[in-house]
Design a protein around this motif. Structure first.
Motif, PDB file in Angstrom:
ATOM      1  N   VAL A   1      -0.099   1.207   1.670  1.00 18.51           N
ATOM      2  CA  VAL A   1      -0.134   1.259   0.213  1.00 18.51           C
ATOM      3  C   VAL A   1       1.221   0.814  -0.324  1.00 18.51           C
ATOM      4  N   GLN A   2       1.192  -0.047  -1.332  1.00 23.20           N
ATOM      5  CA  GLN A   2       2.436  -0.484  -1.984  1.00 23.20           C
ATOM      6  C   GLN A   2       2.417  -0.089  -3.442  1.00 23.20           C
ATOM      7  N   GLN A   4       4.467  -0.913  -6.980  1.00 24.82           N
ATOM      8  CA  GLN A   4       5.378  -1.881  -7.595  1.00 24.82           C
ATOM      9  C   GLN A   4       5.773  -1.375  -8.973  1.00 24.82           C
ATOM     10  N   ALA A  22       2.327  -0.229 -10.450  1.00 29.53           N
ATOM     11  CA  ALA A  22       1.045  -0.778 -10.013  1.00 29.53           C
ATOM     12  C   ALA A  22       0.837  -0.478  -8.532  1.00 29.53           C
ATOM     13  N   ALA A  23      -0.334   0.065  -8.213  1.00 30.61           N
ATOM     14  CA  ALA A  23      -0.666   0.402  -6.828  1.00 30.61           C
ATOM     15  C   ALA A  23      -1.520  -0.694  -6.204  1.00 30.61           C
ATOM     16  N   SER A  24      -1.371  -0.839  -4.882  1.00 29.55           N
ATOM     17  CA  SER A  24      -2.114  -1.888  -4.176  1.00 29.55           C
ATOM     18  C   SER A  24      -3.528  -1.451  -3.816  1.00 29.55           C
ATOM     19  N   ARG A  25      -3.850  -0.198  -4.102  1.00 26.84           N
ATOM     20  CA  ARG A  25      -5.212   0.270  -3.898  1.00 26.84           C
ATOM     21  C   ARG A  25      -5.553   1.273  -4.992  1.00 26.84           C
ATOM     22  N   ASP A  75      -5.374   0.634 -11.887  1.00 26.11           N
ATOM     23  CA  ASP A  75      -4.624   1.217 -10.765  1.00 26.11           C
ATOM     24  C   ASP A  75      -3.127   1.234 -11.055  1.00 26.11           C
ATOM     25  N   THR A  76      -2.797   1.696 -12.225  1.00 22.39           N
ATOM     26  CA  THR A  76      -1.415   1.669 -12.680  1.00 22.39           C
ATOM     27  C   THR A  76      -1.052   2.981 -13.366  1.00 22.39           C
ATOM     28  N   TYR A 103       3.997   7.938  -0.836  1.00 19.83           N
ATOM     29  CA  TYR A 103       4.425   6.561  -1.005  1.00 19.83           C
ATOM     30  C   TYR A 103       5.453   6.459  -2.128  1.00 19.83           C
TER      31      TYR A 103
END
Length: 114
Positions: A1-2, A4, A22-25, A75-76, A103
């Motif tokens: 999971v990233q 940003q 912002a999440a990558s999932r 997803d933010t 994370y």
């Protein structure tokens, strides 16, 4: 999971900024998300958090000025910061607690000039 983080910058005292994370999932997988900050020479501190059920918690120093929110469609997570003070100057990090891991985002600099 990233994660940003973005939206930091230089602003005058009394001004506003909105940070985004912002999440990558899907953020629906997170039990809680939060914003932390770390000023030079100081420990990282919790600024605000929001649970999966949208319960929020704020540090006393930002209550009434900052608002945390999240958008599960985008997803933010967001942090609306109003009435900024020089003491709000720090690197702001987003954080998310998953089922088995925590994370961190890379941080975004917020500088408030007097």
């Amino acid at each position: 999971v990233q994660l940003q983080a973005s939206g930091g910058g230089l602003v005058q005292a009394g001004g506003s900024l909105r940070l985004s994370c912002a999440a990558s999932r899907s953020i629906l997988n997170f039990n809680k998300m939060a914003w932390y900050r770390q000023a030079p020479g100081k420990q990282r501190e919790l600024v605000a958090s929001i649970t999966s059920g949208d319960s929020t918690n704020y540090a006393d120093s930002v209550k009434g000025r900052f608002t945390i929110s999240k958008d599960s469609i985008r997803d933010t997570m967001y942090l609306q910061m109003n009435s900024l003070k020089p003491e709000d100057t720090a690197v702001y990090y987003c954080n998310a607690d998953g089922i088995i891991a925590t994370y961190w985002g890379q941080g975004t600099q917020v500088t408030v000039s007097s």
